[in-house]
Design an enzyme around this catalytic site. Sequence first.
Site, PDB file in Angstrom:
ATOM      1  N   SER A  55       0.795  -1.227   0.000  1.00 27.04           N
ATOM      2  CA  SER A  55       0.000   0.000   0.000  1.00 27.04           C
ATOM      3  C   SER A  55       0.826   1.274   0.000  1.00 27.04           C
ATOM      4  O   SER A  55       0.401   2.297  -0.552  1.00 27.04           O
ATOM      5  CB  SER A  55      -0.944   0.008   1.209  1.00 27.04           C
ATOM      6  OG  SER A  55      -0.210  -0.118   2.417  1.00 27.04           O
ATOM      7  N   HIS A 316      -2.335   6.083   5.992  1.00 27.59           N
ATOM      8  CA  HIS A 316      -1.375   5.871   4.919  1.00 27.59           C
ATOM      9  C   HIS A 316      -0.889   7.240   4.442  1.00 27.59           C
ATOM     10  O   HIS A 316      -1.554   8.257   4.695  1.00 27.59           O
ATOM     11  CB  HIS A 316      -2.013   5.123   3.747  1.00 27.59           C
ATOM     12  CG  HIS A 316      -2.212   3.660   3.992  1.00 27.59           C
ATOM     13  ND1 HIS A 316      -3.341   3.157   4.606  1.00 27.59           N
ATOM     14  CD2 HIS A 316      -1.431   2.582   3.702  1.00 27.59           C
ATOM     15  CE1 HIS A 316      -3.246   1.832   4.688  1.00 27.59           C
ATOM     16  NE2 HIS A 316      -2.101   1.469   4.153  1.00 27.59           N
TER      17      HIS A 316
END
Length: 359
Positions: A55, A316
């Site tokens: 990711s 993230h």
Amino acid sequence: MRKLKWQWGVAALLFVGALVAVFVLAGPESQVGRPNPRQGPPGTGPLTLVAMGDSTVSGEGAGAYTAETNGTNGNWCHRSPNAFVNLTKLTGIDARINLACSGAPAAQVGLGDVKQWTEPSQSAQLAALLKDHRVTAVVVAVGANDDPHFSALVNGCFKAWFSASGPPCSEAIRRSWQSTVDAMVPKVVNALGDIKKVLADAGYVPSDYQLVLQSYAAPIGPGIPENLRTLNGCPFRVEDLAWVSQDAVKSLATGLKLAAKQAGARFLDLSRSGGGHEACSGGADMGREWFTRLTLQLQDLKDLERAPHAVQESFHPNAAGHVQMARCLSEFLGTPDGNAACLTGADGNLHPAPEVTAN
């Protein structure tokens, strides 16, 4: 007289034989025994930068995910045009390809039958790409989804925030954290080895390309305003925030550095790159942050297939974070030797600080 002619004849034959040997051994393109240098990667097609991994690389958190990786037919790789690979600048680069997939383990980055969100081996995808691209650099971030299960760690700390009477999540995790990092290392080494094998099978030699393994930045830190340690931002205990940023991420980086060394790859350390820009650290000014806060896609809750992914992009790097990672990586790839760490410079941006080794 006959003896003299015989000696000259023998000498002439030896001279001709020596010339033949030189041309046979050196080849017609050789100049005084020096081979012509290779003109970059072999093959045909555009000079290409490739990103592989999980990711952090796919662009999870950066938004605007491509339709085919945003739930279509079960593909949740979440590749974003805002991902750092698409922003990285390198002289001569004509193409940038992102093969990363959110949640990918090392086994899916390497060769084999492991799939991630329906996608096959990333190394196999690289092999196909080499048929019509000339790859000059491969950047990889992988390992967090193996034994350390970093996303599960964050989820565990999230749950610990709800139970104020129970222990912090870090109390239990720290006991086995180093062993999980140690168990991760050979898996990352194998994945990097598979990437090198694919390139070698396509005719590449090590000098044709750069192979870079990067570590992970801490998405959260202890400097969060109290009013944001809630479901409106970053619901974590102070002691857990400190452990993740000061211990967990640094230990993970040490393990990945070892993996890079064993695999013969360069290493770019991002473990300190997010300091002062973690999720919720900006308070009322979210523009200062390089990581997403707790993010809930309300529209996904209306769909049974999308609902489990409604918070997938939380914690993230965001689009601004990817800009910073791209800047640091661009400068790092411009210096083809050694390791470095992405650190904030006097201008407030990330730059690679070369690794200092003792003599």
